[in-house]
Design a protein around this motif. Structure first.
Motif, PDB file in Angstrom:
ATOM      1  N   GLU A   1       0.822  -1.211   0.000  1.00  0.00           N
ATOM      2  CA  GLU A   1       0.000   0.000   0.000  1.00  0.00           C
ATOM      3  C   GLU A   1       0.857   1.263   0.000  1.00  0.00           C
ATOM      4  O   GLU A   1       0.452   2.297  -0.523  1.00  0.00           O
ATOM      5  N   VAL A   2       2.031   1.188   0.602  1.00  0.00           N
ATOM      6  CA  VAL A   2       2.939   2.346   0.633  1.00  0.00           C
ATOM      7  C   VAL A   2       3.340   2.756  -0.781  1.00  0.00           C
ATOM      8  O   VAL A   2       3.512   3.940  -1.074  1.00  0.00           O
ATOM      9  N   SER A   3       3.484   1.776  -1.659  1.00  0.00           N
ATOM     10  CA  SER A   3       4.048   2.015  -2.988  1.00  0.00           C
ATOM     11  C   SER A   3       3.025   2.331  -4.064  1.00  0.00           C
ATOM     12  O   SER A   3       3.382   2.828  -5.132  1.00  0.00           O
ATOM     13  N   LYS A   4       1.751   2.045  -3.818  1.00  0.00           N
ATOM     14  CA  LYS A   4       0.747   2.091  -4.883  1.00  0.00           C
ATOM     15  C   LYS A   4       0.220   3.485  -5.203  1.00  0.00           C
ATOM     16  O   LYS A   4      -0.318   3.705  -6.288  1.00  0.00           O
ATOM     17  N   HIS A   5       0.348   4.423  -4.272  1.00  0.00           N
ATOM     18  CA  HIS A   5      -0.337   5.716  -4.435  1.00  0.00           C
ATOM     19  C   HIS A   5       0.648   6.878  -4.374  1.00  0.00           C
ATOM     20  O   HIS A   5       1.484   6.952  -3.470  1.00  0.00           O
ATOM     21  N   ARG A   6       0.512   7.796  -5.308  1.00  0.00           N
ATOM     22  CA  ARG A   6       1.395   8.962  -5.332  1.00  0.00           C
ATOM     23  C   ARG A   6       1.227   9.845  -4.104  1.00  0.00           C
ATOM     24  O   ARG A   6       2.166  10.526  -3.694  1.00  0.00           O
ATOM     25  N   ASN A   7       0.021   9.873  -3.533  1.00  0.00           N
ATOM     26  CA  ASN A   7      -0.206  10.784  -2.416  1.00  0.00           C
ATOM     27  C   ASN A   7       0.175  10.182  -1.060  1.00  0.00           C
ATOM     28  O   ASN A   7      -0.119  10.774  -0.019  1.00  0.00           O
ATOM     29  N   HIS A   8       0.839   9.032  -1.061  1.00  0.00           N
ATOM     30  CA  HIS A   8       1.266   8.445   0.209  1.00  0.00           C
ATOM     31  C   HIS A   8       2.425   9.253   0.795  1.00  0.00           C
ATOM     32  O   HIS A   8       3.335   9.672   0.082  1.00  0.00           O
ATOM     33  N   LEU A   9       2.381   9.469   2.095  1.00  0.00           N
ATOM     34  CA  LEU A   9       3.434  10.200   2.799  1.00  0.00           C
ATOM     35  C   LEU A   9       4.413   9.210   3.425  1.00  0.00           C
ATOM     36  O   LEU A   9       4.011   8.159   3.922  1.00  0.00           O
ATOM     37  N   LEU A  10       5.689   9.565   3.396  1.00  0.00           N
ATOM     38  CA  LEU A  10       6.712   8.694   3.973  1.00  0.00           C
ATOM     39  C   LEU A  10       7.702   9.551   4.756  1.00  0.00           C
ATOM     40  O   LEU A  10       8.071  10.641   4.332  1.00  0.00           O
ATOM     41  N   LYS A  11       8.121   9.025   5.894  1.00  0.00           N
ATOM     42  CA  LYS A  11       9.016   9.773   6.782  1.00  0.00           C
ATOM     43  C   LYS A  11      10.279  10.225   6.058  1.00  0.00           C
ATOM     44  O   LYS A  11      10.911   9.467   5.319  1.00  0.00           O
ATOM     45  N   ALA A  12      10.661  11.479   6.282  1.00  0.00           N
ATOM     46  CA  ALA A  12      11.823  12.065   5.615  1.00  0.00           C
ATOM     47  C   ALA A  12      13.121  11.449   6.131  1.00  0.00           C
ATOM     48  O   ALA A  12      13.241  11.138   7.323  1.00  0.00           O
TER      49      ALA A  12
END
Length: 413
Positions: free
Chosen positions: A310-321
């Motif tokens: 799920e982390v990889s599928k969507h452009r609007n996913h946020l990920l820790k810097a």
């Protein structure tokens, strides 16, 4: 690895004196002067005790730093590049505020290996079970480079028990959500929760594995022997070897092995040798196709990367810097070199308190603190990690310059 809460005072000192804003800007922007890749980028901040602030955006690294120091978040995350500046989203129609670009990202977390690792569980992590993450990095890094041709991969330790991958190639940045789902589906081998025993279903019947997975299998066989059989000894206890038996598709083989293992205690390595002997028993030394497929699937199930799709599928996913501080461990989320992932040790990653002590011991003057914080990391053990990011940034910027030269004076990306 013990948990140690990081105080707001220590966190603020880190943000003021050590966080490499300039390097992060270059990594996201791909050029020295600000572009839409940075100015239209979403940032989100987690503020104590439980406030979440989204849709922040900044003109440059200095503006980002000013906001971070003002808010003093426990962490902050990076999202996509939008069609409008995120902070202006309320002034544009919803239809005109859409994600345009985003690194292709992956997340691998140790908790997904809890059902097979025998040394730790939950938040725990040690040198032995880090080998699962190391194997995942080697396999995924090679698969992405070989199968998709991407070059600009940045691996970042999550600060506790996992690792993130950011892919910044132009083609990866431009992938639609549909294309991301397809790509992740292609790379996903392990599927299903704890209740599902067999988690590998990537072939038709007993036919050969897809070529990309077959390539990974060659190195995974060695990892399986060393990590699963020898070190973790995953099949030593009844629960472990019963799971193994459920993954074998031949009932007669399963019955004979269960009878043998119930009588006498045997190591995982010995049990795997028993499996191979049983597989050859009825075929004059040749392993039956069903057993070949079953044994390959077992190796994959225990060693192939376990992706949070799920982390990889969507452009609007946020990920820790990168370079955030994990609030529980105090460790900095540092870049990791995939070529030396086997020797990486989470417990050796610098903590924020350690870095501030090093900085003080280096004799940073009060005047330097007030004016030029972005270079203070050079005086600490954070330096090799920022240098690693800066080399990555230099290669990205060179790629942009090359593309502009080839495109001519009137076109750029």
């Amino acid at each position: 690895m013990s948990d140690t809460e990081v105080s707001p005072e220590i966190m603020l000192a880190f943000y003021k004196r050590l966080y490499p804003y300039k390097s992060i800007f270059g990594w996201l922007n791909h050029e020295h002067t600000p572009t839409r890749r940075f100015t239209h980028r979403e940032w989100a901040f987690t503020l104590p005790p439980d406030t979440y602030v989204r849709y922040q955006s900044f003109a440059d690294a200095d503006e980002l730093k000013k906001q971070v120091c003002q808010l003093n978040p426990t962490r902050f995350e990076i999202g996509p590049v939008y069609s409008a500046k995120p902070r202006d989203r309320k002034t544009v129609r919803a239809a005109n505020f859409t994600p345009q670009l985003r690194e292709l990202v992956f997340d691998i977390d140790m908790t997904d290996y809890d059902e097979i690792r025998t040394c730790c569980s939950g938040a725990g992590i040690c040198k032995r079970c880090w080998a699962f993450i190391a194997a995942a990095v080697r396999v995924l890094d090679r698969a992405i480079r070989d199968q998709f041709g991407y070059k600009y991969l940045l691996w970042v330790y999550s600060g506790r028990r996992g690792i993130h991958l950011w892919i910044s190639d132009k083609e990866a940045m431009e992938l639609t959500d549909e294309q991301r789902r397809a790509l992740v589906g292609w790379l996903t081998v392990i599927q299903g929760g704890k209740e599902m025993k067999k988690k590998v279903n990537v072939r038709q019947g007993t036919k050969s594995l897809p070529p990309g997975i077959q390539m990974s299998l060659e190195s995974l066989r060695t990892i399986f022997h060393r990590l699963i059989l020898e070190d973790q000894d995953c099949f030593a206890e009844e629960e472990g070897w019963e799971t193994l038996l459920q993954l074998i598709s031949e009932p007669s083989v399963t019955r004979r092995l269960r009878a043998k293992w119930e009588i006498k205690s045997r190591s995982s390595e010995e049990k795997w040798e028993d499996v191979k002997r049983e597989a050859r028993a009825d075929k004059g030394g040749k392993i039956h196709d069903n057993m070949v497929a079953a044994m390959e699937d077992i190796v994959l199930q225990y060693t192939y990367p376990r992706l949070d799709a799920e982390v990889s599928k969507h452009r609007n996913h946020l990920l820790k810097a990168p370079f955030c501080v994990h609030p529980k461990t105090g460790r900095v989320c540092v870049p990791v070199d995939p070529s030396s992932i086997d020797s990486f040790r989470p417990e050796r990653v610098p903590t924020v308190s350690q870095l501030l002590r090093e900085l003080d011991e280096a004799g940073a003057s009060a005047g330097a603190e007030a004016t030029e914080h972005h270079s203070d990391w050079q005086k600490t053990s954070l330096k090799p990690y920022v240098d690693m990011l800066d080399r990555h940034v230099a290669a990205l910027m060179e790629e942009v310059r090359r593309a502009k030269r080839e495109a001519g004076p009137d076109r750029s990306w």
